[in-house]
Design an enzyme around this catalytic site. Structure first.
Site, PDB file in Angstrom:
ATOM      1  N   ASP A 105       0.823  -1.057  -0.083  1.00 22.47           N
ATOM      2  CA  ASP A 105      -0.024  -0.072  -0.049  1.00 22.47           C
ATOM      3  C   ASP A 105       0.785   1.288  -0.011  1.00 22.47           C
ATOM      4  O   ASP A 105       1.247   1.664  -1.047  1.00 22.47           O
ATOM      5  CB  ASP A 105      -1.103  -0.164   1.061  1.00 22.47           C
ATOM      6  CG  ASP A 105      -0.495  -0.549   2.553  1.00 22.47           C
ATOM      7  OD1 ASP A 105       0.551  -0.274   2.738  1.00 22.47           O
ATOM      8  OD2 ASP A 105      -1.352  -1.002   3.261  1.00 22.47           O
ATOM      9  N   LYS A 133      -2.045  -2.101  -3.827  1.00 18.20           N
ATOM     10  CA  LYS A 133      -2.844  -0.775  -3.423  1.00 18.20           C
ATOM     11  C   LYS A 133      -2.266   0.424  -3.990  1.00 18.20           C
ATOM     12  O   LYS A 133      -1.759   1.247  -3.218  1.00 18.20           O
ATOM     13  CB  LYS A 133      -3.373  -0.707  -2.075  1.00 18.20           C
ATOM     14  CG  LYS A 133      -4.736   0.386  -1.997  1.00 18.20           C
ATOM     15  CD  LYS A 133      -4.827   0.605  -0.665  1.00 18.20           C
ATOM     16  CE  LYS A 133      -5.329  -0.599   0.348  1.00 18.20           C
ATOM     17  NZ  LYS A 133      -5.859  -0.268   1.595  1.00 18.20           N
TER      18      LYS A 133
END
Length: 178
Positions: A105, A133
């Site tokens: 992420d 992500k």
């Protein structure tokens, strides 16, 4: 985390069958890239353990394996501080290293881990993540093998958790706290 089902909902994002198919595809690519190398596979605990277990059973070459445990999360928020909870036992020096991670992420954890491993003089370092992500990325980190790209959701299941809960779900879902 309330254990009462009325306090949360889970929307399925990736089914068990879809995950299994994608893991096999990644394993085929990694096998092709690493079959003749001195490879060390490193699983980042705890989140990657289910993904890694499935992935390494599909790898068709000889490799060494180790775990590292890092912490950068508190609840649902990714933190910038990363600390080593349990370090490697295997020496990555001179080896081709593959890092197996559950989710990329912000990139803080992977950046930290790349620096830690690079300091031990491996021949190469590549990263394999189940979920990418990109929309949350703060650090530019190399990711070589990606299972699925996701939006800005908080996901659970297949090893991913919320405060220790939901790791055992056989699929990946989006968690909504009510």
């Amino acid at each position: 985390m309330a254990k009462n089902k009325e306090n949360y909902s889970i929307e399925a994002l990736f089914s068990q069958d879809l995950i299994r198919q994608r893991v096999r595809e990644i394993a085929l690519q990694i096998t092709k890239d690493y079959e003749d190398k001195n490879t060390l596979v490193i699983a980042v605990l705890k989140g990657s353990f289910v993904f890694c277990a499935d992935l390494i059973r599909d790898l068709n070459f000889i490799f060494a394996f180790d775990f590292i445990s890092l912490s950068s999360y508190s609840g649902a928020a990714a933190g910038e501080k990363v600390k080593v909870i349990s370090n490697l036992k295997e020496n990555p020096e001179g080896r081709d290293v593959i890092i197996i991670e559950d989710i990329a992420d912000t990139g803080h954890t992977l950046e930290f881990l790349h620096k830690e491993i690079a300091a031990k003089n491996p021949k190469s370092i590549r990263t394999c993540v189940l979920l990418d992500k990109k929309c949350a990325r703060v650090k530019n980190v190399p990711i070589d093998y990606i299972g699925f790209e996701i939006g800005n959701y908080f996901v659970i299941g297949y090893g991913l958790d919320y405060n220790g809960f939901f790791r055992g779900l056989p699929y990946i879902g989006i968690l909504q706290i009510k």
